[in-house]
Design an enzyme around this catalytic site. Sequence first.
Site, PDB file in Angstrom:
ATOM      1  N   HIS A 107      -4.779  -7.724  -0.422  1.00 23.15           N
ATOM      2  CA  HIS A 107      -4.068  -6.468  -0.220  1.00 23.15           C
ATOM      3  C   HIS A 107      -3.308  -6.423   1.105  1.00 23.15           C
ATOM      4  O   HIS A 107      -2.190  -5.921   1.161  1.00 23.15           O
ATOM      5  CB  HIS A 107      -5.068  -5.311  -0.291  1.00 23.15           C
ATOM      6  N   ASP A 118       0.861  -1.190   0.000  1.00 28.66           N
ATOM      7  CA  ASP A 118       0.000   0.000   0.000  1.00 28.66           C
ATOM      8  C   ASP A 118       0.900   1.245   0.000  1.00 28.66           C
ATOM      9  O   ASP A 118       1.845   1.302  -0.779  1.00 28.66           O
ATOM     10  CB  ASP A 118      -0.963  -0.041   1.192  1.00 28.66           C
ATOM     11  N   TYR A 134      -3.354  11.095   1.404  1.00 27.68           N
ATOM     12  CA  TYR A 134      -3.812  10.977   0.017  1.00 27.68           C
ATOM     13  C   TYR A 134      -3.781  12.336  -0.676  1.00 27.68           C
ATOM     14  O   TYR A 134      -3.316  12.463  -1.808  1.00 27.68           O
ATOM     15  CB  TYR A 134      -5.227  10.399  -0.028  1.00 27.68           C
TER      16      TYR A 134
END
Length: 454
Positions: A429, A223, A373
């Site tokens: 993930h 990630d 982000y």
Amino acid sequence: MITEVLFALVVGALVGFLIMRRKSEVLKTEDGWWGVGAPPEGPEDDSIRSFRVDATQEEIEDLHRRIDQTRSFPSLEDSQFNYGFNSNQLQKVVAYWRNTFDWRKQVDKLNRYPHFKTKIEGIDVHYVHVKPKNLPGGTSAVPLLMVHGWPGSFYEFYGILPLLTEPSNPDDIVFEVICPSIPGYGFSEAPRKKGFDSVCAARVFHKLMKRLGFTQFYAHGGDWGWLVTTNMAQLEPKIVKGLHVNFAPPDKPGLLMVLSILLGRRFPKLFGFSDHDVKRLFPCMEKLVVESVKETGYMHIQSTKPDTVGRGLNDSPVGLAAYILEKFSTWTDPEFRNLEDGGLERKFSLDDLLTNVMIYWTSGCIISSMRFYKENFSKGLDQPHARIPVYVPTGLASFPNELMHTPKLWAKQKYRKLKTYTPMARGGHFAAMEEPELMAQDIQNFIKILEKRK
């Protein structure tokens, strides 16, 4: 004839020069200051302090009060997890959280390994530092930095830590593992100023490793940890001995990638595509575009206005749990969207899932974690690190249910010294947390190659 030979030599020399110049290109960065106000005139405090996770009665009572006052809302009939976290299942998770989950017991588990904090560029950086207990005589531990992502935490690595620091196979490498929390995540302090992106995190973690006395080390990430450790390799390619990742989406499509998308379904062998590659990539409109749009709504919110939705999540533990745990369902296996319980407990225990949620809740870090982000995407997709290849030896563990599938051909466009590319048997993930044995073995295999061990 002589003219043609001379021309070929000149062109060859030019191409060679450009390749060598590209190969020597490293990522540039400058020191920052992320604390309150202006940086101090004198040197920064570089002391390292022990840290323990606490569980106070007031904290637990406040959590229970907020859970008791939550307002439920019914899910649509036959919707499973396709509209998000199913309310019926959420009620079961919340009931377990309120009546059975033992936060104090989990805190004891968190404190099983040593925690520390140190001030870097004006903010406290938290990390877990695990040294092997029984190191064989005449050997030294190999340092390994492991970096988490969102919505995970350092706790993702608790299952893999004993496999790396106390391996049962005498032929395996014994690691000394450092698991930092990205600033703004978990128990690392949140930046107080705009602009803290993956390159800044990479620079801070390099300073952390230097402060701990490491002149060279290996790095692993998934990630956001993939991008942070990739940037670390780009910043200091002589210090990062090897890079291992389990997530490596391409920065931008090059000619070879475009051709493979256009022709790969018809001529898979031409591009080295396996049956799994073809299954994950084609039809490309459905697999690469539609599926991405369906699962990246959170990314658009967090890349634009993270503070707005973040305030609601920071105020409601049930809302926070739904927001985080929905990712642990869908990102583990997209087929879990069609299950009434989201498949949550097929790969994880509720205790482990809620412990990760509690790290976000008790530290109050959900807003600052989401800001990461915006700091990365608001600068555009053509940042210097996106244009610079990685020449540090790299290993990629390709898990079949990863969010974005990256064929070996695509990975090699970015990672020019791709030493290992492993199609993993199972996993999604959150691979280190879901399949710690598989991940540990792939890390071992990759680093054994670099360390020239059988």
